[in-house]
Every structure is written in structure tokens, then in C-alpha cells.
Design a protein around this motif. Structure first.
Motif, PDB file in Angstrom:
ATOM      1  N   LEU A 354      22.251 -14.222  -3.748  1.00  0.00           N
ATOM      2  CA  LEU A 354      20.804 -14.393  -3.868  1.00  0.00           C
ATOM      3  C   LEU A 354      20.407 -15.132  -5.140  1.00  0.00           C
ATOM      4  O   LEU A 354      19.256 -15.545  -5.282  1.00  0.00           O
ATOM      5  CB  LEU A 354      20.111 -13.028  -3.852  1.00  0.00           C
ATOM      6  CG  LEU A 354      20.088 -12.264  -2.530  1.00  0.00           C
ATOM      7  CD1 LEU A 354      19.413 -10.916  -2.722  1.00  0.00           C
ATOM      8  CD2 LEU A 354      19.360 -13.061  -1.449  1.00  0.00           C
ATOM      9  N   ASN A 355      21.354 -15.255  -6.078  1.00  0.00           N
ATOM     10  CA  ASN A 355      21.079 -15.844  -7.399  1.00  0.00           C
ATOM     11  C   ASN A 355      19.995 -15.057  -8.122  1.00  0.00           C
ATOM     12  O   ASN A 355      19.238 -15.606  -8.924  1.00  0.00           O
ATOM     13  CB  ASN A 355      20.680 -17.311  -7.274  1.00  0.00           C
ATOM     14  CG  ASN A 355      20.803 -18.054  -8.590  1.00  0.00           C
ATOM     15  OD1 ASN A 355      21.599 -17.685  -9.452  1.00  0.00           O
ATOM     16  ND2 ASN A 355      19.992 -19.082  -8.768  1.00  0.00           N
ATOM     17  N   SER A 356      19.930 -13.761  -7.843  1.00  0.00           N
ATOM     18  CA  SER A 356      18.922 -12.905  -8.471  1.00  0.00           C
ATOM     19  C   SER A 356      19.318 -11.454  -8.287  1.00  0.00           C
ATOM     20  O   SER A 356      20.230 -11.129  -7.531  1.00  0.00           O
ATOM     21  CB  SER A 356      17.538 -13.150  -7.848  1.00  0.00           C
ATOM     22  OG  SER A 356      17.543 -12.806  -6.466  1.00  0.00           O
ATOM     23  N   ALA A 357      18.621 -10.590  -8.996  1.00  0.00           N
ATOM     24  CA  ALA A 357      18.808  -9.147  -8.850  1.00  0.00           C
ATOM     25  C   ALA A 357      17.459  -8.517  -8.550  1.00  0.00           C
ATOM     26  O   ALA A 357      16.491  -8.732  -9.279  1.00  0.00           O
ATOM     27  CB  ALA A 357      19.393  -8.553 -10.128  1.00  0.00           C
ATOM     28  N   THR A 358      17.398  -7.773  -7.460  1.00  0.00           N
ATOM     29  CA  THR A 358      16.155  -7.098  -7.072  1.00  0.00           C
ATOM     30  C   THR A 358      16.448  -5.628  -6.818  1.00  0.00           C
ATOM     31  O   THR A 358      17.571  -5.251  -6.488  1.00  0.00           O
ATOM     32  CB  THR A 358      15.561  -7.723  -5.797  1.00  0.00           C
ATOM     33  OG1 THR A 358      16.389  -7.387  -4.676  1.00  0.00           O
ATOM     34  CG2 THR A 358      15.474  -9.239  -5.908  1.00  0.00           C
ATOM     35  N   ASN A 359      15.420  -4.811  -6.939  1.00  0.00           N
ATOM     36  CA  ASN A 359      15.610  -3.380  -6.703  1.00  0.00           C
ATOM     37  C   ASN A 359      15.819  -3.084  -5.223  1.00  0.00           C
ATOM     38  O   ASN A 359      16.295  -2.009  -4.853  1.00  0.00           O
ATOM     39  CB  ASN A 359      14.410  -2.584  -7.225  1.00  0.00           C
ATOM     40  CG  ASN A 359      13.133  -2.910  -6.477  1.00  0.00           C
ATOM     41  OD1 ASN A 359      12.571  -3.983  -6.659  1.00  0.00           O
ATOM     42  ND2 ASN A 359      12.651  -1.989  -5.649  1.00  0.00           N
ATOM     43  N   ALA A 360      15.492  -4.032  -4.348  1.00  0.00           N
ATOM     44  CA  ALA A 360      15.669  -3.832  -2.906  1.00  0.00           C
ATOM     45  C   ALA A 360      17.027  -4.300  -2.417  1.00  0.00           C
ATOM     46  O   ALA A 360      17.328  -4.201  -1.218  1.00  0.00           O
ATOM     47  CB  ALA A 360      14.565  -4.562  -2.132  1.00  0.00           C
ATOM     48  N   LEU A 361      17.874  -4.778  -3.314  1.00  0.00           N
ATOM     49  CA  LEU A 361      19.195  -5.285  -2.925  1.00  0.00           C
ATOM     50  C   LEU A 361      20.011  -4.174  -2.254  1.00  0.00           C
ATOM     51  O   LEU A 361      20.125  -3.073  -2.766  1.00  0.00           O
ATOM     52  CB  LEU A 361      19.927  -5.784  -4.166  1.00  0.00           C
ATOM     53  CG  LEU A 361      21.185  -6.629  -3.949  1.00  0.00           C
ATOM     54  CD1 LEU A 361      20.820  -7.959  -3.328  1.00  0.00           C
ATOM     55  CD2 LEU A 361      21.899  -6.846  -5.282  1.00  0.00           C
ATOM     56  N   GLY A 362      20.573  -4.473  -1.089  1.00  0.00           N
ATOM     57  CA  GLY A 362      21.409  -3.508  -0.391  1.00  0.00           C
ATOM     58  C   GLY A 362      20.665  -2.518   0.471  1.00  0.00           C
ATOM     59  O   GLY A 362      21.286  -1.575   0.994  1.00  0.00           O
ATOM     60  N   THR A 363      19.372  -2.705   0.659  1.00  0.00           N
ATOM     61  CA  THR A 363      18.595  -1.771   1.483  1.00  0.00           C
ATOM     62  C   THR A 363      19.166  -1.701   2.899  1.00  0.00           C
ATOM     63  O   THR A 363      19.379  -2.720   3.556  1.00  0.00           O
ATOM     64  CB  THR A 363      17.119  -2.205   1.541  1.00  0.00           C
ATOM     65  OG1 THR A 363      16.588  -2.223   0.213  1.00  0.00           O
ATOM     66  CG2 THR A 363      16.303  -1.241   2.388  1.00  0.00           C
ATOM     67  N   LEU A 364      19.426  -0.490   3.364  1.00  0.00           N
ATOM     68  CA  LEU A 364      19.967  -0.189   4.694  1.00  0.00           C
ATOM     69  C   LEU A 364      21.417  -0.643   4.889  1.00  0.00           C
ATOM     70  O   LEU A 364      21.951  -0.534   5.993  1.00  0.00           O
ATOM     71  CB  LEU A 364      19.094  -0.778   5.813  1.00  0.00           C
ATOM     72  CG  LEU A 364      17.679  -0.206   5.949  1.00  0.00           C
ATOM     73  CD1 LEU A 364      16.955  -0.882   7.113  1.00  0.00           C
ATOM     74  CD2 LEU A 364      17.707   1.296   6.140  1.00  0.00           C
ATOM     75  N   ASP A 365      22.061  -1.128   3.829  1.00  0.00           N
ATOM     76  CA  ASP A 365      23.467  -1.538   3.982  1.00  0.00           C
ATOM     77  C   ASP A 365      24.367  -0.365   4.347  1.00  0.00           C
ATOM     78  O   ASP A 365      25.410  -0.554   4.987  1.00  0.00           O
ATOM     79  CB  ASP A 365      23.970  -2.176   2.686  1.00  0.00           C
ATOM     80  CG  ASP A 365      23.648  -3.659   2.599  1.00  0.00           C
ATOM     81  OD1 ASP A 365      22.952  -4.164   3.508  1.00  0.00           O
ATOM     82  OD2 ASP A 365      24.083  -4.305   1.624  1.00  0.00           O
ATOM     83  N   GLU A 366      23.965   0.853   3.946  1.00  0.00           N
ATOM     84  CA  GLU A 366      24.795   2.013   4.278  1.00  0.00           C
ATOM     85  C   GLU A 366      24.948   2.172   5.789  1.00  0.00           C
ATOM     86  O   GLU A 366      26.002   2.598   6.275  1.00  0.00           O
ATOM     87  CB  GLU A 366      24.219   3.291   3.667  1.00  0.00           C
ATOM     88  CG  GLU A 366      22.798   3.617   4.069  1.00  0.00           C
ATOM     89  CD  GLU A 366      21.754   2.926   3.209  1.00  0.00           C
ATOM     90  OE1 GLU A 366      20.561   3.054   3.539  1.00  0.00           O
ATOM     91  OE2 GLU A 366      22.123   2.268   2.220  1.00  0.00           O
ATOM     92  N   LEU A 367      23.909   1.812   6.544  1.00  0.00           N
ATOM     93  CA  LEU A 367      23.993   1.926   8.006  1.00  0.00           C
ATOM     94  C   LEU A 367      25.013   0.937   8.564  1.00  0.00           C
ATOM     95  O   LEU A 367      25.810   1.274   9.443  1.00  0.00           O
ATOM     96  CB  LEU A 367      22.615   1.673   8.619  1.00  0.00           C
ATOM     97  CG  LEU A 367      21.481   2.609   8.177  1.00  0.00           C
ATOM     98  CD1 LEU A 367      20.199   2.275   8.925  1.00  0.00           C
ATOM     99  CD2 LEU A 367      21.861   4.069   8.405  1.00  0.00           C
ATOM    100  N   TYR A 368      24.973  -0.287   8.060  1.00  0.00           N
ATOM    101  CA  TYR A 368      25.907  -1.299   8.545  1.00  0.00           C
ATOM    102  C   TYR A 368      27.342  -0.971   8.141  1.00  0.00           C
ATOM    103  O   TYR A 368      28.282  -1.224   8.897  1.00  0.00           O
ATOM    104  CB  TYR A 368      25.507  -2.671   8.006  1.00  0.00           C
ATOM    105  CG  TYR A 368      24.274  -3.239   8.667  1.00  0.00           C
ATOM    106  CD1 TYR A 368      24.358  -3.954   9.849  1.00  0.00           C
ATOM    107  CD2 TYR A 368      23.015  -3.034   8.120  1.00  0.00           C
ATOM    108  CE1 TYR A 368      23.231  -4.467  10.475  1.00  0.00           C
ATOM    109  CE2 TYR A 368      21.876  -3.547   8.730  1.00  0.00           C
ATOM    110  CZ  TYR A 368      21.989  -4.262   9.902  1.00  0.00           C
ATOM    111  OH  TYR A 368      20.871  -4.751  10.522  1.00  0.00           O
ATOM    112  N   VAL A 369      27.511  -0.412   6.942  1.00  0.00           N
ATOM    113  CA  VAL A 369      28.860  -0.077   6.482  1.00  0.00           C
ATOM    114  C   VAL A 369      29.458   1.050   7.319  1.00  0.00           C
ATOM    115  O   VAL A 369      30.612   0.979   7.757  1.00  0.00           O
ATOM    116  CB  VAL A 369      28.828   0.304   4.990  1.00  0.00           C
ATOM    117  CG1 VAL A 369      30.181   0.834   4.538  1.00  0.00           C
ATOM    118  CG2 VAL A 369      28.424  -0.891   4.140  1.00  0.00           C
ATOM    119  N   ILE A 370      28.690   2.100   7.538  1.00  0.00           N
ATOM    120  CA  ILE A 370      29.170   3.221   8.357  1.00  0.00           C
ATOM    121  C   ILE A 370      29.445   2.747   9.783  1.00  0.00           C
ATOM    122  O   ILE A 370      30.480   3.079  10.380  1.00  0.00           O
ATOM    123  CB  ILE A 370      28.166   4.381   8.337  1.00  0.00           C
ATOM    124  CG1 ILE A 370      28.077   4.975   6.928  1.00  0.00           C
ATOM    125  CG2 ILE A 370      28.553   5.461   9.343  1.00  0.00           C
ATOM    126  CD1 ILE A 370      26.948   5.978   6.753  1.00  0.00           C
TER     127      ILE A 370
END
Length: 437
Positions: A354-370
Motif C-alpha cells: 500500500l506504500n502506507s500504514a493505516t489502522n484499518a490494515l488487515g481488517t477481516l484478514d483473520e477470516l481469510y487466513v482461517i
């Protein structure tokens, strides 16, 4: 314990235990995992379906193109890396719901570090900024994961509760860290780790990677046959060994050709002072190479080390593992620390991309990982799972998401499909385990 080639049924040249069905004889001789074939078939069905839908509705099938498949490989990287760790967590009958929020807090920490802190100390654009940033991000992820593991193993709090709390706490911490503001741009060298402009190895580098991969396939087959001879286990027929080598090397060469078929855009050619009609291949993206390296390392860890044997022993029967002398609590802490470190690596890729850091980074990634781990054959009942299956499951999940974006499905529909796929994967896992008992 999962079945390994060493525990496979006897198969000798000229004789098989399977009857007249040629397909069954082939699978028995080569010992190919039928679940792997099922996942590959599902993946090809998904790819073909999205491509045909685009061709029929829009008059242009955009899914099965070098550009989209190259982007798909990059998008899969962070999920695939975390899925390899989730395999260990689920094998030991635990769960980690906090990985998405961990990406957020580690990504934000790395953003603050490389934009606001290190340039003031080392100077703007210093060569070591990206190295220190990555090390801190991975270490922070491992530390948080170890803290989760300590609460689970030594304080007796269920992993579901600990990581559910972590999901909310670390997402809040990511917001508080910079007041909800986005940090951009990140260090230019750090940004290459996300696969952006310049974050690839080109055609020559890709062929070198492919050659090393083919050499690795041959080496594994040769070593595996030597081990069978050494321990007096049944050997696969030589034609089966050759077939497996051909399939493995063929897949690697195909991947190299695909990655090299996607050229650099005109804007980058201009920046490099190259003719606009020049064909310069992207080759493999750096995040994909990182995922490959993590997958190989995790496979070795799980199949060739005492740590991996302990993981499967705990998942198969925690009480028996403890009675056998395995320190199950210390193992649990290490597994969650490893999960956190892998999440830190995924955060590096995600924020760099993203060339940036946001507090929303990784939102809902836990669902995709599981979902990736479960689709890849990791049983929620514990004791069963593979690293390559989790990476393939991540590719399946990302293919679904990418395909739905291409054909115009909104976010709500995407979440519905992901939820349905996750439930279906667990149901199919139950059917598979019931059939193989």
C-alpha cells in the motif's frame, strides 16, 4: 499424525494393491494426495468460471491473463504466509482470531518508525531504515503472539477468548498509535517488499528461481528414495518418481513463463529510459518469493524437526503428548509466538504494497487466513494439516475475492461467499474424516 510417504501402502514395480482402475493405480503408485487434486480442481473451476463469466457478460475475459494472475500471486502472499502459521495453531486445537488486528498494529508501528522516528536518528533515506523496520515489526508480532500463548498455556484462558480480545485490543491500539491518521509514503526500499514498481526480480531472476526450484524437486525425490531404501520401506516405481519430477518441474516452469509474460507498464519503461514498445518482464514479485521461502521453511519445520512432530502429537492427543514428556504449555507459547512473527512478515508485505500504514490494515484478514487453512485440509478437530495445502487454500480464497471484484460484486456479496465457502470447507472436512476412519 498425518500420513507421510513413509507410511504409505506398499507399492512395487509391476504390482499394486489396487484393482483394475487405472486412475486408482496411478494415484496409489505416485502417492499423490487426493485432497490436493480436489483443491487444484476447485481452483481451476473458479478460474475458468470467472474468466468465462467475464467473456460472456463483458465480452472480455480478464481473469486468466498474465496481468491478473501476477497480481493474484502478490495478493495471495500475505494471507498465504499467515495461513502457514494458522495450520500449526489449528492442528493443536486452538484458533487465532487476532491476526488481522496484529497486522494493523505492527503495520502502524513500522510506519511510525520508518517515517517519524528513524529518519530523525539516522537521516532521511538511510540504507538501514527498512532493515530495522522489518526486524522491529516481526519482533513485535512475535512478542504479542507469545503474550497470547502465555495467556492460553499458562493462565488457562481459551484461545478463542484470548485472540478475540486481541482482535479488539490491537485494532484499537493501531488507531491510538497515530490518532487514526494514515502514514505515507514509507521508505522507498521498504516499499519494494510489497511488489510495487521495482519490487520484482525480472525474467532472468525468475529463471534462476525456477532452476533452483526444479533442482529442489529432483533432490527431494532422490533423498526420499534413499530414505525408503535406508529404512527398508516400499519404494515407488521409477516411472512414478519420474512422473512426479516431471509434474513438479513442469509446474515450476509454467509459473516462470506466466510471471515473465507480464511486461512492465509504459510509465516504468519511461522512468527507466527504455523504449515504450520494449518488452521487459516483471518476473516473480518479491512478496511471492518471500511466501515461497516461508512455505519451504515451515514445511521443513513441520516434517523434518522434533518441533513439528510435537505439534502433530499435541494435536492428535494433548493428554498423551503431555504424558510422553512433551511440554505442551511451552509448545503452545512457541506456536503462538511463531504465528505472531509470521503475521509481522505479512504486515511488512501488506503495508509495503500500500506504500502506507493505516489502522484499518488487515481488517477481516483473520477470516481469510482461517478459511485458507481449513480449505487446505487442516482439520478443526486437530492433528491434521499441511503447509502446502494452506498456501493453496489461500490462493483459492484470494481467487474468489479477486474474481468477484473483477465481475463487479460488492463487498457484502464477497463476505457472503467467503462465509459460505468456509462452512462448506468444514462440512467437506467432516465428510472426508468420516470416510477415512
Amino acid at each position: 499424525m498425518t500420513k507421510t510417504p513413509l507410511s504409505a501402502p506398499p507399492v512395487t514395480p509391476g504390482h499394486t494393491a489396487v484393482g483394475g482402475n487405472p486412475v486408482k493405480r496411478f494415484l496409489a503408485a505416485t502417492e499423490i494426495d487426493t485432497r490436493l487434486l480436489g483443491m487444484l480442481a476447485a481452483l481451476l473451476l473458479i478460474w475458468g468460471g470467472f474468466h468465462m463469466y467475464g467473456a460472456i457478460v463483458n465480452g472480455n475475459g480478464a481473469f486468466l491473463t498474465p496481468r491478473n494472475l501476477w497480481n493474484l500471486s502478490v495478493q495471495t502472499s500475505s494471507i498465504g504466509i499467515m495461513a502457514t502459521g494458522m495450520v500449526l495453531v489449528i492442528i493443536t486445537r486452538n484458533i487465532d482470531l487476532s491476526v488481522g488486528s496484529l497486522i494493523g498494529v505492527t503495520g502502524m508501528t513500522m510506519g511510525i518508525l520508518q517515517v517519524d522516528v528513524l529518519p530523525q536518528i539516522l537521516g532521511l533515506g538511510h540504507w538501514s531504515i527498512w532493515i530495522i523496520t522489518c526486524a522491529v515489526g516481526i519482533a513485535l508480532g512475535a512478542l504479542i503472539g507469545a503474550f497470547h500463548g502465555w495467556l492460553i498455556a499458562y493462565r488457562g484462558i481459551p484461545s478463542f477468548i484470548v485472540t478475540l480480545g486481541g482482535l479488539m485490543v490491537w485494532r484499537g491500539m493501531a488507531f491510538i498509535a497515530n490518532g487514526g491518521k494514515t502514514i505515507s509514503p514509507v521508505d522507498s526500499t521498504f516499499a519494494l517488499l510489497g511488489g510495487g514498481p521495482g519490487g520484482n526480480v525480472g525474467a532472468t531472476g525468475s529463471w534462476i528461481v525456477g532452476a533452483l526450484g526444479c533442482a529442489g524437486v529432483v533432490w527431494l525425490l532422490v533423498q526420499g528414495r534413499k530414505q525408503r531404501v535406508k529404512h527398508e520401506f516400499p519404494k515407488r516405481p521409477m516411472w512414478a518418481e519420474v512422473t512426479l519430477g516431471a509434474i513438479g518441474c513442469g509446474a515450476i516452469v509454467g509459473a516462470v513463463l506466466l510471471m515473465n509474460a507480464y511486461p512492465l507498464p509504459v510509465g516504468i519503461l519511461r522512468r527507466l529510459d527504455l523504449p515504450e514498445d520494449a518488452f521487459v518482464s516483471h518476473g516473480f514479485a518479491i512478496p511471492v518469493l518471500i511466501m515461497m521461502a516461508v512455505g519451504i521453511a515451515m514445511t521443513i519445520l513441520m516434517t523434518r524437526t522434533r518441533f513439528g512432530r510435537y505439534v502433530f502429537a499435541i494435536g492428535g492427543n494433548p493428554e498423551a503428548a503431555a504424558l510422553a514428556g512433551i511440554n505442551t504449555r511451552w509448545m503452545t507459547l512457541k506456536i503462538f509466538a511463531l504465528m505472531g512473527a509470521l503475521t509481522g512478515i505479512a504486515a511488512v508485505i501488506a503495508s509495503a504494497r500500500l506504500n502506507s500504514a493505516t489502522n484499518a490494515l488487515g481488517t477481516l484478514d483473520e477470516l481469510y487466513v482461517i478459511a485458507a487453512a481449513v480449505i487446505g485440509g487442516t482439520s478443526l478437530a486437530g492433528g491434521v494439516g499441511t503447509i502446502y495445502g494452506a498456501i493453496l487454500g489461500a490462493l483459492v480464497m484470494q481467487s474468489l475475492q479477486s474474481g468477484m471484484v473483477l465481475i463487479g460484486f460488492d463487498a457484502a456479496i464477497q463476505r457472503i461467499v467467503v462465509g459460505m465457502v468456509l462452512v462448506l470447507a468444514v462440512y467437506l472436512d467432516n465428510l472426508y474424516r468420516a470416510r477415512t476412519k
